[in-house]
Design a protein around this motif. Sequence first.
Motif, PDB file in Angstrom:
ATOM      1  N   GLY A  25      10.295  -1.013  10.421  1.00 26.23           N
ATOM      2  CA  GLY A  25       9.089  -0.281  10.767  1.00 26.23           C
ATOM      3  C   GLY A  25       8.070  -0.146   9.652  1.00 26.23           C
ATOM      4  O   GLY A  25       7.000   0.410   9.857  1.00 26.23           O
ATOM      5  N   MET A  26       8.381  -0.652   8.461  1.00 28.52           N
ATOM      6  CA  MET A  26       7.457  -0.602   7.329  1.00 28.52           C
ATOM      7  C   MET A  26       6.997  -2.019   7.016  1.00 28.52           C
ATOM      8  O   MET A  26       7.679  -2.986   7.316  1.00 28.52           O
ATOM      9  N   TYR A  27       5.825  -2.141   6.382  1.00 28.93           N
ATOM     10  CA  TYR A  27       5.238  -3.444   6.091  1.00 28.93           C
ATOM     11  C   TYR A  27       5.332  -3.760   4.607  1.00 28.93           C
ATOM     12  O   TYR A  27       5.190  -2.886   3.751  1.00 28.93           O
ATOM     13  N   PHE A  28       5.580  -5.038   4.326  1.00 25.69           N
ATOM     14  CA  PHE A  28       5.717  -5.554   2.975  1.00 25.69           C
ATOM     15  C   PHE A  28       4.955  -6.868   2.890  1.00 25.69           C
ATOM     16  O   PHE A  28       4.722  -7.508   3.897  1.00 25.69           O
ATOM     17  N   PHE A  29       4.584  -7.267   1.667  1.00 26.41           N
ATOM     18  CA  PHE A  29       4.062  -8.619   1.504  1.00 26.41           C
ATOM     19  C   PHE A  29       4.836  -9.316   0.402  1.00 26.41           C
ATOM     20  O   PHE A  29       5.322  -8.696  -0.534  1.00 26.41           O
ATOM     21  N   SER A  30       4.980 -10.626   0.562  1.00 25.08           N
ATOM     22  CA  SER A  30       5.702 -11.419  -0.423  1.00 25.08           C
ATOM     23  C   SER A  30       4.703 -12.113  -1.336  1.00 25.08           C
ATOM     24  O   SER A  30       3.570 -12.388  -0.956  1.00 25.08           O
ATOM     25  N   THR A  31       5.144 -12.398  -2.552  1.00 22.32           N
ATOM     26  CA  THR A  31       4.284 -13.016  -3.551  1.00 22.32           C
ATOM     27  C   THR A  31       4.831 -14.378  -3.942  1.00 22.32           C
ATOM     28  O   THR A  31       5.998 -14.703  -3.668  1.00 22.32           O
ATOM     29  N   ARG A  32       4.015 -15.174  -4.622  1.00 21.36           N
ATOM     30  CA  ARG A  32       4.475 -16.470  -5.139  1.00 21.36           C
ATOM     31  C   ARG A  32       5.563 -16.286  -6.185  1.00 21.36           C
ATOM     32  O   ARG A  32       6.353 -17.185  -6.434  1.00 21.36           O
ATOM     33  N   GLU A  33       5.573 -15.126  -6.805  1.00 17.24           N
ATOM     34  CA  GLU A  33       6.585 -14.828  -7.821  1.00 17.24           C
ATOM     35  C   GLU A  33       7.904 -14.377  -7.188  1.00 17.24           C
ATOM     36  O   GLU A  33       8.805 -13.937  -7.877  1.00 17.24           O
ATOM     37  N   PRO A  39       6.816  -0.377   0.276  1.00 14.18           N
ATOM     38  CA  PRO A  39       6.415  -0.475   1.688  1.00 14.18           C
ATOM     39  C   PRO A  39       5.020   0.111   1.935  1.00 14.18           C
ATOM     40  O   PRO A  39       4.517   0.920   1.158  1.00 14.18           O
ATOM     41  N   PHE A  40       4.427  -0.343   3.041  1.00 13.83           N
ATOM     42  CA  PHE A  40       3.142   0.159   3.506  1.00 13.83           C
ATOM     43  C   PHE A  40       3.310   0.632   4.944  1.00 13.83           C
ATOM     44  O   PHE A  40       4.140   0.110   5.686  1.00 13.83           O
ATOM     45  N   PHE A  41       2.515   1.615   5.338  1.00  5.37           N
ATOM     46  CA  PHE A  41       2.647   2.199   6.661  1.00  5.37           C
ATOM     47  C   PHE A  41       2.061   1.336   7.761  1.00  5.37           C
ATOM     48  O   PHE A  41       2.500   1.400   8.906  1.00  5.37           O
ATOM     49  N   SER A  42       1.063   0.510   7.434  1.00  6.58           N
ATOM     50  CA  SER A  42       0.446  -0.329   8.465  1.00  6.58           C
ATOM     51  C   SER A  42       0.261  -1.747   7.945  1.00  6.58           C
ATOM     52  O   SER A  42       0.242  -1.992   6.730  1.00  6.58           O
ATOM     53  N   LYS A  43       0.104  -2.681   8.877  1.00  5.30           N
ATOM     54  CA  LYS A  43      -0.142  -4.066   8.506  1.00  5.30           C
ATOM     55  C   LYS A  43      -1.469  -4.177   7.753  1.00  5.30           C
ATOM     56  O   LYS A  43      -1.593  -4.950   6.804  1.00  5.30           O
ATOM     57  N   GLU A  44      -2.449  -3.392   8.173  1.00 10.36           N
ATOM     58  CA  GLU A  44      -3.760  -3.412   7.515  1.00 10.36           C
ATOM     59  C   GLU A  44      -3.640  -2.962   6.058  1.00 10.36           C
ATOM     60  O   GLU A  44      -4.277  -3.537   5.176  1.00 10.36           O
ATOM     61  N   ASP A  45      -2.825  -1.939   5.803  1.00  6.05           N
ATOM     62  CA  ASP A  45      -2.589  -1.486   4.421  1.00  6.05           C
ATOM     63  C   ASP A  45      -1.965  -2.605   3.592  1.00  6.05           C
ATOM     64  O   ASP A  45      -2.376  -2.855   2.460  1.00  6.05           O
ATOM     65  N   ALA A  46      -0.975  -3.277   4.157  1.00  5.33           N
ATOM     66  CA  ALA A  46      -0.294  -4.364   3.447  1.00  5.33           C
ATOM     67  C   ALA A  46      -1.258  -5.511   3.170  1.00  5.33           C
ATOM     68  O   ALA A  46      -1.244  -6.078   2.073  1.00  5.33           O
ATOM     69  N   GLU A  47      -2.106  -5.857   4.135  1.00  7.46           N
ATOM     70  CA  GLU A  47      -3.079  -6.934   3.937  1.00  7.46           C
ATOM     71  C   GLU A  47      -4.097  -6.567   2.863  1.00  7.46           C
ATOM     72  O   GLU A  47      -4.444  -7.399   2.018  1.00  7.46           O
ATOM     73  N   ARG A  48      -4.558  -5.323   2.866  1.00  8.34           N
ATOM     74  CA  ARG A  48      -5.517  -4.867   1.860  1.00  8.34           C
ATOM     75  C   ARG A  48      -4.874  -4.922   0.469  1.00  8.34           C
ATOM     76  O   ARG A  48      -5.480  -5.372  -0.499  1.00  8.34           O
TER      77      ARG A  48
END
Length: 74
Positions: A25-33, A39-48
């Motif tokens: 239920g939480m959003y994350f983003f992966s990096t090249r590293e 975690p982020f509460f929304s997909k928009e938060d993670a994208e920002r």
Amino acid sequence: MLSKREQDTETTVHFRSDRVSRVNGMYFFSTRENTLEGPFFSKEDAERETEAYVRRMQASRFSQPEPPSSLLNG
């Protein structure tokens, strides 16, 4: 996307994938590293925050001093 990154020796095809994922239920983003940021509460938060992360990484890359040329030519 046909391109050549700075560290690539040849032009190749790079496939972009969605860097944002949802885990429990939480959003994350992966990096090249190979880190998982969040975690982020929304997909928009993670994208920002993904965009902010990329800007920080680019800024730090350009602010690092160049190594002496004697180290480059060995």
